[in-house]
Design an enzyme around this catalytic site. Structure first.
Site, short mmCIF file in Angstrom:
data_model
loop_
_atom_site.label_atom_id
_atom_site.label_comp_id
_atom_site.label_asym_id
_atom_site.label_seq_id
_atom_site.Cartn_x
_atom_site.Cartn_y
_atom_site.Cartn_z
N ASP A 102 -14.13 18.10 -10.25
CA ASP A 102 -15.34 18.33 -9.47
C ASP A 102 -16.46 17.52 -9.46
O ASP A 102 -17.34 17.34 -8.59
CB ASP A 102 -15.42 19.71 -8.87
CG ASP A 102 -14.14 20.11 -8.01
OD1 ASP A 102 -13.37 19.55 -7.66
OD2 ASP A 102 -14.32 21.52 -7.90
N GLU A 106 -9.46 31.88 4.05
CA GLU A 106 -8.55 32.90 3.56
C GLU A 106 -9.62 34.18 3.39
O GLU A 106 -8.88 35.22 3.66
CB GLU A 106 -8.40 32.31 1.92
CG GLU A 106 -7.26 31.55 2.06
CD GLU A 106 -7.36 30.42 0.73
OE1 GLU A 106 -6.53 29.67 0.31
OE2 GLU A 106 -8.38 30.68 -0.15
N GLY A 109 -11.47 24.20 -16.59
CA GLY A 109 -10.88 24.49 -15.40
C GLY A 109 -9.41 23.57 -15.30
O GLY A 109 -8.99 23.08 -16.41
N PHE A 110 -8.93 23.34 -14.22
CA PHE A 110 -7.97 22.59 -14.04
C PHE A 110 -7.83 21.26 -14.72
O PHE A 110 -7.01 20.87 -15.53
CB PHE A 110 -7.46 22.33 -12.62
CG PHE A 110 -7.00 23.72 -11.97
CD1 PHE A 110 -5.75 24.21 -12.31
CD2 PHE A 110 -7.56 24.17 -10.94
CE1 PHE A 110 -5.43 25.40 -11.80
CE2 PHE A 110 -7.16 25.43 -10.15
CZ PHE A 110 -6.17 25.92 -10.72
N GLY A 111 -8.95 20.40 -14.69
CA GLY A 111 -9.11 19.24 -15.24
C GLY A 111 -9.06 19.31 -16.78
O GLY A 111 -8.44 18.46 -17.47
N GLY A 166 -15.78 22.26 -20.47
CA GLY A 166 -15.13 23.06 -19.29
C GLY A 166 -13.60 23.13 -19.24
O GLY A 166 -12.78 21.97 -19.76
N VAL A 223 -22.88 24.23 -22.52
CA VAL A 223 -23.67 22.83 -23.15
C VAL A 223 -24.99 22.68 -22.22
O VAL A 223 -24.78 22.56 -21.02
CB VAL A 223 -22.48 21.70 -22.86
CG1 VAL A 223 -23.12 20.10 -23.19
CG2 VAL A 223 -21.24 21.88 -23.88
#
Lengths: 444, 444
Positions: A309, A172, A14-16, A12, A80
């Site tokens: 997350d 938003e 993403g941000f992490g 993954g 995966v």
């Protein structure tokens, strides 16, 4: 023979995952980053793609482009589906296997319909670019269909937009829908008045933006109302179908007719959490997140770390009880850096460090010119709302956007949108009247 | 009672339909513009979307936004499936009927596989945004799959790109594919060298850019070769399947393995030509285009005009025999203006004017820094190639782009791409490994 360097696999980007790989820039390891898509997504602005304010490339950068100068990273596109902790391999959907010595699982989250997956078809969520295109299509096509609809009742239903969930994304989206109806589209239609569109925000708890202090939630509600959004608080959704949704509030049951419902209510951990639990016997929390040790490793499997997350992690500040880490992008980034540091400490046979989350505060925007900001500063909490908060939000988001070009183009797009009320990305591929299908692609 | 104004219906909002509606800006008529999509597409730059240089909103503008200030235009999203000349109605796909007093049919063209429609799945063409996204996906995913492929033969096939058709679109695509392989992607992969990709351009006639004078065709071929494109001239495609294509040249039969084939060879008129022929008995030419009168009206049906790529029209210059009009955007725009003028003359019971095509010349770009230009000027033909031609091409295209913002953003995108060799729109929604499907949309 060359010494084999430790193989680090990151699932993954993403941000992490991105942050973990970057933090291993100078480490003497080989890193492989596997992601299902070819891009890192700046998720805090995904709602702008869904509401046609930004084009997809403005908030998405090809992963391998981000790592082009980091020579110890190999980027692979793949999904995966299995993890073998003893063999130290993962299996991709097409059957390929990848070996690892250290595994960082950063597979993120997806929508949760609280067991009502049949609602998904009528109320898409917003996690991926495909989701954003689908919401953009539904919103724009509702106005197109209304322009062609002769029956006033059906026309009114087409012009009713419902957002479920009063967190930052829901607020938003609802605020931007109202802006589109009030400021972007008027003057472009001949048979309908887009200003007659209704935008409803349905929230289960008694206030919007629950992560914020109560006065800021109240300010957000007022700003939403000023934009023309009708907010239903303490409302429970009991049913969603192709024609609308049913809610129950303190005053009773209500039916909301709508052909455009967006789901911003529930988040569930990636299914890889379940895969990991089946393979290692680790514990999942109620949201399907993997319960990790203080140093973000999997209990009994120090070579596996779970971040972002997908992790049910706690912040360990000296002298204070552990606090759960909220599911926000600064949390994921900080976990990415912590996992990378602990991995290097482990390679040096040093003790690992417990994760400590530093909360710099919370931002949410409501629409043109409005936002709420809640900052933790060394001088104490700093809370403000309205136009200054919006400017702060704008620059914070543009600053954190990945890649210089994106920042620049996003600023131009916003400056343009600000002065003209235009939203330049109001383009739907295919006929748009039905969901994306091969048939649409084949139309001339 | 208010006098009913004449109802003008325009089918299709490409260059022809858009120009016709704009030319009727001050006419005392009610105009309805019907299009299958919600946007006008600047087709000369569509290859840039397919090759990830521009995002879709840069070259597509919402039709109703373009007409927002032209109060006599109503925009409707819909697909015309039947035309009734006696009742003066058209029927949309969903059964709705629209009345007209004057009809302008500007439905354009689509791909033609010369009767081999089974080739379409393996070799997509480039006419719509959906087509462009599909080609972008195939090109980028071929490199992704090659990075994961262990077998050298299969890897080589994945890195072989074939463009069929040596007209302007084919030349632009092949040149840009070569640029991506040589300049954009190197450094981003760890297992393959993108520079080893082969790009082939297959053309049936003995030269590329047939509409150009022969010396410019030769210059284009040289510039393609300098970019690394292998050009096969006088080559006939005899078969296309999922693994590659078969061609026959003077030297014999050849099999080209490829997982990414693009079809830029054949153009056929919109199926509405056949609909019109069945309804009115009008004549279609070999390409399915509607044979029109000198004033662009349908023989025997003066209230129906056909323009753009759907029309088989002739240019009528005084003292010269009629000349067929080429299928290029200036031709469509000029027909749009002529049809609007003749419609107004007919409303005033005046004689109509035969269409006269003014050919200002031809441009084609081959890649970064190369193009060929053939201009007709009052001082005679002006032909040049290379870098000056590329600059001329660039500014001509940006100038004609619809809408100020687009022009500005496109210039920034190009300036950025020029200095960095980057292509910012390298983003594929969904996993990208298979074609767009609901499943892709649902991935987290």
């Amino acid at each position: 023979m060359a010494r084999m360097r430790p193989q680090v696999l990151i699932i993954g980007c993403g941000f992490g995952g991105l942050e973990a790989a970057r933090a291993l820039r100078t480490a003497d390891v080989d890193i492989t980053v596997v992601d299902k898509t070819n891009h890192h997504l700046f998720q805090p602005l995904l709602y702008q793609v869904a509401t046609a304010g930004l084009s997809a490339p403005s908030i998405a950068a090809p992963i391998r482009h981000l790592f082009r100068r980091q020579r110890n990273v190999t980027t692979l596109l793949g999904e995966v589906v299995a993890i073998a902790p003893t063999e130290r391999t993962v299996t991709l959907k097409d059957g390929a296997r990848l070996h690892w010595d250290h595994l960082i699982v950063a597979a993120g989250a997806t929508h949760s319909y609280f067991g009502r997956d049949d609602w998904a078809a009528h109320a898409p969520g917003l996690k991926t670019l495909s989701d954003a295109f689908e919401i953009r299509r539904r919103v724009l096509m509702a106005f197109e269909a209304a322009e062609r609809e002769e029956d006033p009742v059906r026309r009114a239903a087409l012009l009713q937009f419902v957002v479920v969930g009063g967190g930052p994304t829901g607020v938003e989206l609802a605020g931007t829908f109202a802006e589109i109806a009030r400021h972007t589209l008027p003057g472009e239609f001949r048979r309908i008045d887009p200003r007659q569109a209704r935008v409803l925000l349905v929230e289960g708890s008694p206030r919007v933006l629950q992560a914020m202090p109560e006065p800021l939630s109240e300010r957000a509600r007022e700003q939403l109302a000023a934009l023309g959004v009708e907010v239903r608080l303490a409302a429970r959704v009991t049913g969603i179908d192709a024609e609308g949704l049913d809610i129950t509030t303190a005053t009773g049951a209500e039916r909301l007719h709508s052909r455009c419902i967006v789901w911003a209510a529930g988040v569930a951990a990636s299914p890889l959490g379940r895969v990991l639990a089946d393979a290692t016997g680790c514990t999942l929390d109620r949201a399907g997140r993997v319960v990790v040790e203080a140093d973000l490793s999997l209990p009994g499997h120090p070579a596996i770390q779970v971040i972002g997350d997908l992790a049910s992690a706690h912040s360990h500040a000296p002298g204070r009880p552990p606090q759960p880490v909220p599911g926000v992008s600064p949390g994921a980034k900080q976990m990415g850096r912590c996992a990378a540091a602990n991995l290097q400490q482990r390679l040096r046979n040093q003790a690992t460090t417990p994760f400590r989350y530093r909360d710099y505060g919370n931002l949410a925007t409501i629409g043109r010119n409005s936002a709420v900001v809640d900052l933790d500063t060394p001088a104490g909490a700093w809370r403000f709302s309205g136009y200054p908060a919006w400017l702060f939000w704008l620059f914070a988001h543009v600053y954190f956007l990945i890649g210089f070009r994106n920042r620049f183009v996003v600023l131009i797009d916003w400056a343009w949108a600000y002065w003209t009320h235009d939203r330049h990305a109001r383009v739907v591929a295919g006929s748009g009247l039905s969901a994306a299908s091969p048939e649409n692609g084949a139309q001339a």
